[in-house]
Structure formats: C-alpha cells, structure tokens
Motif scaffolding. Structure first.
Motif, PDB file in Angstrom:
ATOM      1  N   SER A  76       0.704  -0.927  -0.401  1.00 24.00           N
ATOM      2  CA  SER A  76       0.180  -0.207   0.024  1.00 24.00           C
ATOM      3  C   SER A  76       0.941   1.019  -0.325  1.00 24.00           C
ATOM      4  N   ASN A  77       1.588   1.585   0.601  1.00 21.62           N
ATOM      5  CA  ASN A  77       2.954   2.101   0.739  1.00 21.62           C
ATOM      6  C   ASN A  77       3.668   2.950  -0.302  1.00 21.62           C
ATOM      7  N   TRP A  78       3.839   1.318  -1.236  1.00 22.72           N
ATOM      8  CA  TRP A  78       4.888   1.721  -2.736  1.00 22.72           C
ATOM      9  C   TRP A  78       3.706   2.316  -3.193  1.00 22.72           C
ATOM     10  N   ALA A  79       1.954   1.408  -3.087  1.00 22.71           N
ATOM     11  CA  ALA A  79       1.024   1.796  -4.218  1.00 22.71           C
ATOM     12  C   ALA A  79       1.289   3.240  -4.237  1.00 22.71           C
ATOM     13  N   LEU A  80       1.101   4.163  -2.798  1.00 27.08           N
ATOM     14  CA  LEU A  80       1.023   5.505  -2.915  1.00 27.08           C
ATOM     15  C   LEU A  80       1.697   6.257  -3.413  1.00 27.08           C
ATOM     16  N   LEU A  81       3.257   5.739  -3.186  1.00 26.27           N
ATOM     17  CA  LEU A  81       4.177   6.607  -4.051  1.00 26.27           C
ATOM     18  C   LEU A  81       4.243   6.563  -5.539  1.00 26.27           C
ATOM     19  N   ILE A  82       3.117   5.259  -6.470  1.00 25.33           N
ATOM     20  CA  ILE A  82       3.689   4.788  -7.440  1.00 25.33           C
ATOM     21  C   ILE A  82       2.345   5.499  -7.969  1.00 25.33           C
ATOM     22  N   PHE A  83       1.011   6.200  -6.873  1.00 25.26           N
ATOM     23  CA  PHE A  83       0.174   6.512  -7.889  1.00 25.26           C
ATOM     24  C   PHE A  83       0.525   8.497  -7.956  1.00 25.26           C
ATOM     25  N   PHE A  84       2.230   8.646  -7.003  1.00 25.91           N
ATOM     26  CA  PHE A  84       2.206  10.343  -6.688  1.00 25.91           C
ATOM     27  C   PHE A  84       3.253  10.313  -7.827  1.00 25.91           C
ATOM     28  N   VAL A  85       3.784   9.226  -8.116  1.00 23.86           N
ATOM     29  CA  VAL A  85       4.416  10.431  -8.911  1.00 23.86           C
ATOM     30  C   VAL A  85       3.865  10.013 -10.747  1.00 23.86           C
ATOM     31  N   LEU A  86       3.056   8.605 -10.655  1.00 21.28           N
ATOM     32  CA  LEU A  86       2.593   8.234 -11.683  1.00 21.28           C
ATOM     33  C   LEU A  86       1.568   9.727 -12.424  1.00 21.28           C
ATOM     34  N   SER A  87       0.359  10.208 -11.166  1.00 21.38           N
ATOM     35  CA  SER A  87       0.205  11.735 -11.376  1.00 21.38           C
ATOM     36  C   SER A  87       0.437  12.763 -11.554  1.00 21.38           C
ATOM     37  N   VAL A  88       1.987  13.214 -11.001  1.00 19.35           N
ATOM     38  CA  VAL A  88       2.920  14.273 -11.059  1.00 19.35           C
ATOM     39  C   VAL A  88       3.519  13.969 -12.562  1.00 19.35           C
ATOM     40  N   LEU A  89       3.667  12.736 -13.173  1.00 17.69           N
ATOM     41  CA  LEU A  89       4.660  13.565 -14.709  1.00 17.69           C
ATOM     42  C   LEU A  89       3.846  13.031 -15.783  1.00 17.69           C
ATOM     43  N   THR A  90       2.245  12.368 -15.356  1.00 12.86           N
ATOM     44  CA  THR A  90       1.402  12.008 -16.493  1.00 12.86           C
ATOM     45  C   THR A  90       0.048  13.561 -16.446  1.00 12.86           C
ATOM     46  N   VAL A  91      -0.037  14.010 -15.274  1.00 16.30           N
ATOM     47  CA  VAL A  91      -0.660  15.547 -15.610  1.00 16.30           C
ATOM     48  C   VAL A  91       0.262  16.636 -16.060  1.00 16.30           C
ATOM     49  N   GLY A  92       1.179  16.228 -15.785  1.00  7.97           N
ATOM     50  CA  GLY A  92       2.282  17.692 -15.341  1.00  7.97           C
ATOM     51  C   GLY A  92       2.754  17.562 -17.116  1.00  7.97           C
ATOM     52  N   THR A  93       2.653  16.606 -17.800  1.00  9.64           N
ATOM     53  CA  THR A  93       3.113  16.504 -18.879  1.00  9.64           C
ATOM     54  C   THR A  93       1.918  16.142 -20.107  1.00  9.64           C
TER      55      THR A  93
END
Length: 155
Positions: A76-93
């Motif tokens: 779950s902790n890793w999933a939250l980190l992956i979600f954060f990175v996914l969100s920053v990279l995809t929404v930001g680009t």
C-alpha cells in the motif's frame, strides 16, 4: 414541510437545499467560464471516482507484482508512492492519467489550459493527502484543484 421533503433535501446536499430556497447558483463551472455540459465542462464526481479507482488499481498491481510480491502495508505504501509519481508525471506532461483517459477526463490549468509540472506536483501532493480532495467548492472542484488553480474537465 413533509418528512420526505426534509429527507430528500438532506440526501440531495446543501446545493439543492439552497436552490430550493430561491437562490440561483447557476451551473457548475459557470463562474469559471466553462460550458454546462459536453466537452470542456466540469467532470462529474462519478467519473472522477472511477478514474481514481482505475489509477489506484493500476498502482496497486505494479506495487504488488513488481516490488513487494505480497499484499500488505508495504504494498500500500509503494502503491501510494507510485500513484504520486504517476500523477505528477502524466498530469504535468499530457494532462491526464490512464484512468482519466479511460473515463474521458483531463486536468487543465485555468490560465493557460495546460497544467505546468509545478501545478501538477502541488495537485498530486494534496491529492495524496486525501482530505483536500474531499472538500469541494460550489463548482465541484476539490480543494486540491482550487489551490493548484486547475480544474478537471470532460474531453
């Protein structure tokens, strides 16, 4: 007042109760200059939750399958980190995550039309805290969108 009316207004939320009182709030997104429905209109909560569920499931699968190998608090902790990175990279680009793309949604900056990486970072941090996403304004924007000066619209 009929008991059914009281229950109905409670279930419909404060917006419906205010409008029944004679105040016209307009449609969601009117103050932002967005159309009432169709492409470019404010995304409805059902679509937003569906997109979030798809993104979260994808992140849990990645955490479980590629990192931890078992489901638990670590996954779950890793999933939250992956979600954060996914969100920053995809929404930001490109302006959307895989779940948002699937549900026909896009995050846009109110000023430029495209969220900058810095706005995507702020939005993602607040979204991962969850509480700002649960506080909405009269246009249906979460506090995370309001503070990042973004809005989630239909494509």
């Amino acid at each position: 007042m009929d008991n059914r009316q009281a229950i109905g207004s409670w279930l419909s939320g404060p917006r419906a109760a205010i409008e029944e009182g004679g105040t016209d709030l307009g449609y969601r997104g009117e103050q932002l200059g967005l159309p009432e429905d169709g492409p470019g209109s404010i995304a409805r909560p059902g679509r937003r939750l569906g997109a979030l569920a798809v993104d979260w499931a994808l992140c849990v699968l990645i955490a479980y399958g590629l990192i931890t190998g078992s489901y638990g608090q670590t996954a779950s902790n890793w999933a939250l980190l992956i979600f954060f990175v996914l969100s920053v990279l995809t929404v930001g680009t490109i302006g959307f995550t895989p779940g948002k793309r699937l549900f026909g949604l896009r995050v846009v900056d109110l000023a430029t039309g495209r969220p900058s990486p810095l706005r995507a970072l702020l939005r993602s941090v607040l979204l991962c805290l969850a509480l700002p996403a649960l506080i909405w304004d009269r246009d249906g924007r979460g506090l995370h969108d309001r503070l990042a000066r973004t809005v989630e619209v239909r494509t």
